[in-house]
Design a protein around this motif. Structure first.
Motif, mmCIF file in Angstrom:
data_model
loop_
_atom_site.group_PDB
_atom_site.id
_atom_site.type_symbol
_atom_site.label_atom_id
_atom_site.label_comp_id
_atom_site.label_asym_id
_atom_site.label_seq_id
_atom_site.Cartn_x
_atom_site.Cartn_y
_atom_site.Cartn_z
ATOM 1 N N TYR A 96 111.256 30.401 31.586
ATOM 2 C CA TYR A 96 110.407 30.452 30.385
ATOM 3 C C TYR A 96 109.848 31.849 30.161
ATOM 4 C CZ TYR A 96 106.444 29.780 27.293
ATOM 5 O OH TYR A 96 105.550 29.899 26.263
ATOM 6 N N GLN A 97 109.318 32.446 31.207
ATOM 7 C CA GLN A 97 108.739 33.794 31.076
ATOM 8 C C GLN A 97 109.782 34.803 30.622
ATOM 9 O OE1 GLN A 97 107.039 34.308 34.997
ATOM 10 N NE2 GLN A 97 105.048 33.499 34.383
ATOM 11 N N ASN A 98 110.991 34.671 31.127
ATOM 12 C CA ASN A 98 112.053 35.592 30.707
ATOM 13 C C ASN A 98 112.445 35.367 29.252
ATOM 14 O OD1 ASN A 98 112.139 36.838 33.193
ATOM 15 N ND2 ASN A 98 113.850 35.629 33.955
ATOM 16 N N SER A 99 112.373 34.122 28.780
ATOM 17 C CA SER A 99 112.697 33.856 27.376
ATOM 18 C C SER A 99 111.641 34.443 26.433
ATOM 19 C CB SER A 99 112.833 32.349 27.131
ATOM 20 O OG SER A 99 111.574 31.710 27.115
ATOM 21 N N CYS A 100 110.437 34.657 26.953
ATOM 22 C CA CYS A 100 109.339 35.226 26.151
ATOM 23 C C CYS A 100 109.238 36.749 26.298
ATOM 24 C CB CYS A 100 108.006 34.614 26.577
ATOM 25 S SG CYS A 100 107.898 32.836 26.365
ATOM 26 N N GLN A 101 110.077 37.319 27.132
ATOM 27 C CA GLN A 101 109.962 38.741 27.463
ATOM 28 C C GLN A 101 110.153 39.645 26.241
ATOM 29 O OE1 GLN A 101 111.977 41.948 30.590
ATOM 30 N NE2 GLN A 101 112.473 39.775 30.757
ATOM 31 N N PHE A 120 117.459 44.447 32.587
ATOM 32 C CA PHE A 120 116.246 43.658 32.385
ATOM 33 C C PHE A 120 116.471 42.257 32.936
ATOM 34 C CE2 PHE A 120 116.850 46.550 28.764
ATOM 35 C CZ PHE A 120 115.779 47.416 28.977
ATOM 36 N N ASP A 121 115.437 41.708 33.573
ATOM 37 C CA ASP A 121 115.576 40.381 34.163
ATOM 38 C C ASP A 121 115.455 39.327 33.061
ATOM 39 O OD1 ASP A 121 115.689 38.133 35.659
ATOM 40 O OD2 ASP A 121 113.891 38.516 36.859
ATOM 41 N N LEU A 122 116.595 38.820 32.648
ATOM 42 C CA LEU A 122 116.637 37.770 31.625
ATOM 43 C C LEU A 122 117.286 36.509 32.193
ATOM 44 C CD1 LEU A 122 117.639 40.112 28.690
ATOM 45 C CD2 LEU A 122 115.462 38.901 28.903
#
Length: 436
Positions: A344-349, A418-420
């Motif tokens: 989730y956090q990566n989707s909001c990055q 980038f961590d996605l």
């Protein structure tokens, strides 16, 4: 929450043509993932900034001795899950007893029904539709699907009561547990909630059987959506695997992250890929779970084989992490929530424009785009234009010069820097000076 619309009608009234025309208007989040083919029973439609889920159903022939119970089941599920029902009849024929039987079924729903009289190709179509008001519904629209006439009025009528600015009930991270029947979805939720010990509430939806359970994990609130409960009004039609997906689709739309459960006992089958693809098409972050790990012998050795098997079978989602657990024995259940949160956090990055452009400049210098008929793609500028999932817009000299292999190269370079992990990303292109 995104609204749902279904198409209902007897065979040969032009329902498939209408469905294909409507979903042809959708702006796809991503193309179909390579290697995935399936019969489409749904699509996303966007009209005047309003988006809805469109469900197609098989032609209902209720008067036939060969009436297909599977088709009836599909139709009943679609009707139950829909906010608006589009009832299609044939304008070149008189109303049939079958039309009236479908009418009787729809009246009982107390839902908004739009009657579409298809195949009205002549100038007197406005006069001809009056015969169809005897069905008893307020809204009757003429249409010629084959000539692409009448769709604008239909879309206006479907969406006129939709609220563009509908807000979610709260900002809490929501994730759904989806997968084939009997992979252990309910057991996983029970194990997860028992693990966390602090359930705040369980609320059943009024138009769906998915259960939203709020719980606390690491001093934060989360909502897990269970799609396993598929009985409704005493009907036992949900064992039809293909059509029960309709409820999973609605859960996917309401979620921030989709947890797709696979059975270690049964292995990976094609339907698992279909379920994953629904989540990807909705732009949702993903976590793969291999459940029933307690049934696997030589687990240390097996985990290597399973990882390789997943890499082979799910080549279109190399960015998704996999959790191996046993809901039955509670083994490794605690490893699930960190992966859900990370996805989730990566989707909001949000990535800085300057850093992003440096990555793309380096990527282009390492590997120039291929030329086509003497012309080569030039990338002038790139910026992130959306999140959930992250969307990157490239300003280029010509969109026609984009090749899928180079697009994949650019995505790989972005992911390298980038961590996605856990989230799909969208690459879109516009010509220099182009507004949209």
């Amino acid at each position: 929450m995104k609204k749902t619309v279904c198409l209902i009608g007897r065979p040969n009234v032009g329902k498939s043509t209408i469905f294909n025309r409507l979903i042809g208007e959708k702006k796809s989040i991503i193309d179909d993932a390579p290697g995935i083919t399936r019969d489409r029973i749904y699509g996303n439609v966007t009209y005047n900034d309003k988006t809805f889920l469109l469900i197609d159903t098989g032609g209902i022939d209720m008067g036939s001795g060969n009436f297909n119970e599977d088709i009836k089941a599909q139709a009943m599920i679609a009707i139950d899950e829909s906010d608006v029902i589009v009832f299609i009849v044939d304008g070149k024929e008189e109303l049939t007893s079958n039309d009236y039987l479908v009418r009787d079924m729809l009246i009982k729903t107390n839902k908004k029904v739009i009657v579409v009289v298809n195949k009205l190709d002549n100038a007197k179509k406005e006069e001809l539709i009056y015969n169809y008001y005897e069905l008893g519904f307020e809204t009757v629209l003429p249409m010629s699907a084959i000539h692409n006439v009448g769709f604008d009025n239909l879309l206006k009528e479907i969406t006129k009561d939709f609220n563009i600015n509908e807000k979610e009930e709260d900002s809490i991270l929501k994730f759904c547990i989806i997968g084939r029947p009997n992979v252990g979805k309910s057991s996983l939720i029970n194990a997860l909630l028992k693990e966390e010990r602090s359930i705040v509430s369980s609320v059943a939806g009024t138009t769906r059987d998915a259960i939203d359970t709020r719980f606390r994990y690491d001093n934060e609130d989360y909502i897990v959506i269970d799609t396993a409960g598929l009985r409704k009004k005493g009907r036992i039609y949900e064992n039809i695997e293909k059509y029960s997906l309709i409820r999973s689709l609605k859960a996917i739309e309401r979620s921030d992250v989709c947890v797709v459960v696979i059975s270690a006992e049964e292995g990976i089958i094609e339907h698992d890929k279909h379920i994953v693809s629904y989540a990807i098409e909705s732009g949702k972050a993903l976590v793969l779970v291999v459940n029933k790990w307690d049934t696997v012998e030589n687990q240390n050795e097996s985990i290597k084989k399973w990882k390789q098997k997943i890499a082979n079978e799910f080549q279109f989602i190399p960015y998704v992490n996999v959790v191996f657990l046993s809901a039955k024995t509670n083994k490794r259940v605690h490893t699930l929530m960190p992966e859900v949160i990370k996805a989730y956090q990566n989707s909001c990055q949000e990535i800085k424009t300057s850093v992003l452009n440096n990555v793309i400049i380096d990527a282009v210098s390492l590997h120039n785009p291929p030329s086509y008929k003497g012309k080569r793609l030039k990338i002038y500028f790139v910026s992130q234009t959306d999140t959930k999932p992250p969307k990157f817009t490239f300003q280029v000299n010509s969109k026609k010069l984009i090749h899928f292999s180079y697009e994949r190269y650019l995505e790989n370079k972005i992911r390298e820097n980038f961590d996605l992990t856990g989230t799909p990303i969208i690459l879109q292109y516009k010509n220099k000076g182009e507004e949209k």
